[in-house]
Design a protein around this motif. Structure first.
Motif, short mmCIF file in Angstrom:
data_model
loop_
_atom_site.label_atom_id
_atom_site.label_comp_id
_atom_site.label_asym_id
_atom_site.label_seq_id
_atom_site.Cartn_x
_atom_site.Cartn_y
_atom_site.Cartn_z
N ALA A 124 -39.97 21.87 71.48
CA ALA A 124 -40.72 22.55 70.58
C ALA A 124 -40.90 23.86 71.23
O ALA A 124 -40.77 25.23 70.91
N TYR A 125 -41.26 24.02 72.75
CA TYR A 125 -41.43 24.97 73.46
C TYR A 125 -40.22 25.80 73.59
O TYR A 125 -40.37 27.25 73.35
N HIS A 126 -39.12 25.18 73.72
CA HIS A 126 -38.02 26.09 74.04
C HIS A 126 -37.37 26.90 72.77
O HIS A 126 -36.77 27.83 72.61
N ARG A 127 -37.61 26.13 71.55
CA ARG A 127 -37.44 26.86 70.10
C ARG A 127 -38.40 27.99 70.09
O ARG A 127 -37.69 29.24 69.62
N LEU A 128 -39.64 27.65 70.32
CA LEU A 128 -40.67 29.03 70.12
C LEU A 128 -40.16 30.17 71.27
O LEU A 128 -40.32 31.19 71.07
N LEU A 129 -39.65 29.71 72.57
CA LEU A 129 -39.40 30.50 73.30
C LEU A 129 -38.26 31.56 73.07
O LEU A 129 -38.17 32.86 73.18
N VAL A 130 -36.94 30.96 72.54
CA VAL A 130 -36.06 31.56 71.86
C VAL A 130 -36.48 32.36 70.81
O VAL A 130 -35.91 33.59 70.56
N THR A 131 -37.30 31.93 69.69
CA THR A 131 -37.82 32.89 68.91
C THR A 131 -38.53 33.94 69.15
O THR A 131 -38.41 34.96 68.63
N SER A 132 -39.15 33.81 70.36
CA SER A 132 -40.30 34.94 70.66
C SER A 132 -39.51 36.02 71.36
O SER A 132 -39.82 37.37 71.53
N ARG A 133 -38.11 35.85 71.59
CA ARG A 133 -37.45 37.12 71.80
C ARG A 133 -37.17 38.12 70.64
O ARG A 133 -36.97 39.16 70.83
N THR A 134 -37.44 37.83 69.49
CA THR A 134 -37.42 38.54 68.29
C THR A 134 -38.99 39.14 68.00
O THR A 134 -39.83 38.57 67.94
N ALA A 135 -39.21 40.39 68.19
CA ALA A 135 -40.25 40.90 68.19
C ALA A 135 -41.07 40.69 66.97
O ALA A 135 -40.75 40.77 65.83
N GLY A 136 -42.46 40.16 67.23
CA GLY A 136 -43.37 39.77 66.03
C GLY A 136 -43.04 38.37 65.29
O GLY A 136 -43.73 37.80 64.51
N ALA A 137 -41.99 37.68 66.05
CA ALA A 137 -41.82 36.21 65.07
C ALA A 137 -42.59 35.45 65.64
O ALA A 137 -42.94 34.50 64.90
#
Length: 368
Positions: A124-137
């Motif tokens: 779950a942390y890795h998925r959020l980390l990848v998603t956080s690369r999109t600003a505001g996601a």
């Protein structure tokens, strides 16, 4: 008239003979006072001490141990018995303790659960980390909380693994193995016995001794401590093989004199590849010693030993002189002595505790 004179003469002769016989029977017996008998004495002599010592000793295993269980349990199965040769790590016995088996299963379950939880939180942390690369996601707070959850679960895995290893170690104590190669010399318990720290008996399950390598322990008298050297060759015999002489070398010296025996212990390692010699055998060893100078010897009977002192009685100017000495080696009725004596000193052949210092003595030199 003639007959009367003859009768009178006969009577006179008879009276005189009786008188003489009576006088001869009266003898005067006079007793002379007995003179004091002299004490036997000998001279102190010097001789070269023996260049080897004959000492008693006992063979012992190089390694020996009693096998006790480390946990309270029941003896389930035996895999060795008295007289069996064992190798290092060989299984000797199996124990049974249901609570330890249950604790191991519980620890394994907790470890697997913590691993599953950590795997999920990490993903779950890795998925959020990848998603956080999109600003505001993803908000920074959610990302931080996911990271903390993954870190906490990883610590739970570490704790679970440690708990499982401890439980596994305890369960491993249910298998008793041999610590070294040797022979089982005792087996004291049977299957079904309750053993361990809370058991009903303090007997070891097994006793194991190493036979391929033995120790010979000897007590060297204090007088010869300085003459013993490591790596010196020692020969010894045992009663089991009276016609054979075995050899070994001095490997260890205690470097300390025991006060109770006034001796120093040495050890000789004995290779025993064919297991002919056995622990517990008595041995008579010949130990080489230095003989740098001659020593003083007196008859063994000359030395007086009391609770307070050991001494000989030297005669000087017809008076007793008590001289403290230390005893050394004995040979053929003579004993080696150390003390303020010199060759030619006269000492009593048989010491006597009743003789006091400065007591007048009359002595006569006797054969040793």
């Amino acid at each position: 008239m003639t007959i009367a004179r003859s009768f009178l003469t006969l009577c006179l002769a008879t009276g005189l003979l009786g008188s003489c016989s009576h006088a001869d029977t009266k003898e005067v017996v006079t007793e002379e006072p007995a003179a004091d008998l002299p004490y036997d004495a000998v001279q102190v002599t010097a001789a070269q001490p023996t260049r080897s010592l004959s000492l008693p000793g006992e063979l012992d295993s190089y390694y020996q141990t009693d096998i006790y269980p480390r946990v309270s349990s029941y003896l389930k199965r035996l895999h060795a018995d008295i007289g069996d040769a064992v190798r290092p790590g060989q299984l000797l016995a199996e124990l049974e303790a249901p609570e330890l088996t249950a604790a191991l299963s519980e620890a394994l379950s907790q470890l697997k659960a913590s691993q599953a939880s950590y795997s999920s939180s990490r993903a779950a942390y890795h998925r959020l980390l990848v998603t956080s690369r999109t600003a505001g996601a993803v908000s920074p707070l959610n990302l931080e909380q996911a990271h903390a959850k993954a870190l906490s679960d990883s610590l739970l895995v570490t704790a679970g693994r440690a708990h499982y290893e401890a439980a596994s170690q305890m369960a491993g104590y249910l298998r008793i193995t041999a610590p070294f190669a040797g022979v089982v010399t005792e087996r004291n318990l049977a299957p079904g016995a309750f053993v361990g720290p809370g058991g009903q008996t303090n007997l070891p399950i097994f006793k194991i001794r190493q036979l391929s390598r033995l120790r010979l322990r000897l007590a060297v008298p204090e007088a010869y401590v300085g003459s013993i050297h490591v790596h010196d060759t020692v020969r010894f015999m045992v009663r089991t093989f009276p016609s054979e002489t075995f050899m070994g070398t001095i490997n260890r010296v205690a470097n300390s004199v025991r006060p109770e025996t006034r001796s120093e212990q040495i050890e000789i390692d004995i290779p025993n590849p064919k297991n002919r010699l056995r622990p517990g055998m008595f041995a008579t060893a010949t130990v080489p010693v230095d003989a740098a100078k001659s020593s003083l010897f007196v008859p063994r009977s000359s030395v007086v030993s009391t609770a307070e002192r050991t001494y000989v009685i030297r005669v000087k100017n017809n008076r007793a002189e008590l001289v403290d000495v230390q005893k050394g080696d004995e040979t053929m009725g003579q004993i080696q002595v150390f003390g303020p004596l010199k060759v030619g000193d006269v000492v009593l052949k048989a010491g006597n505790e009743e003789i006091t210092n400065e007591e007048p003595l009359r002595v006569e030199l006797a054969e040793r």
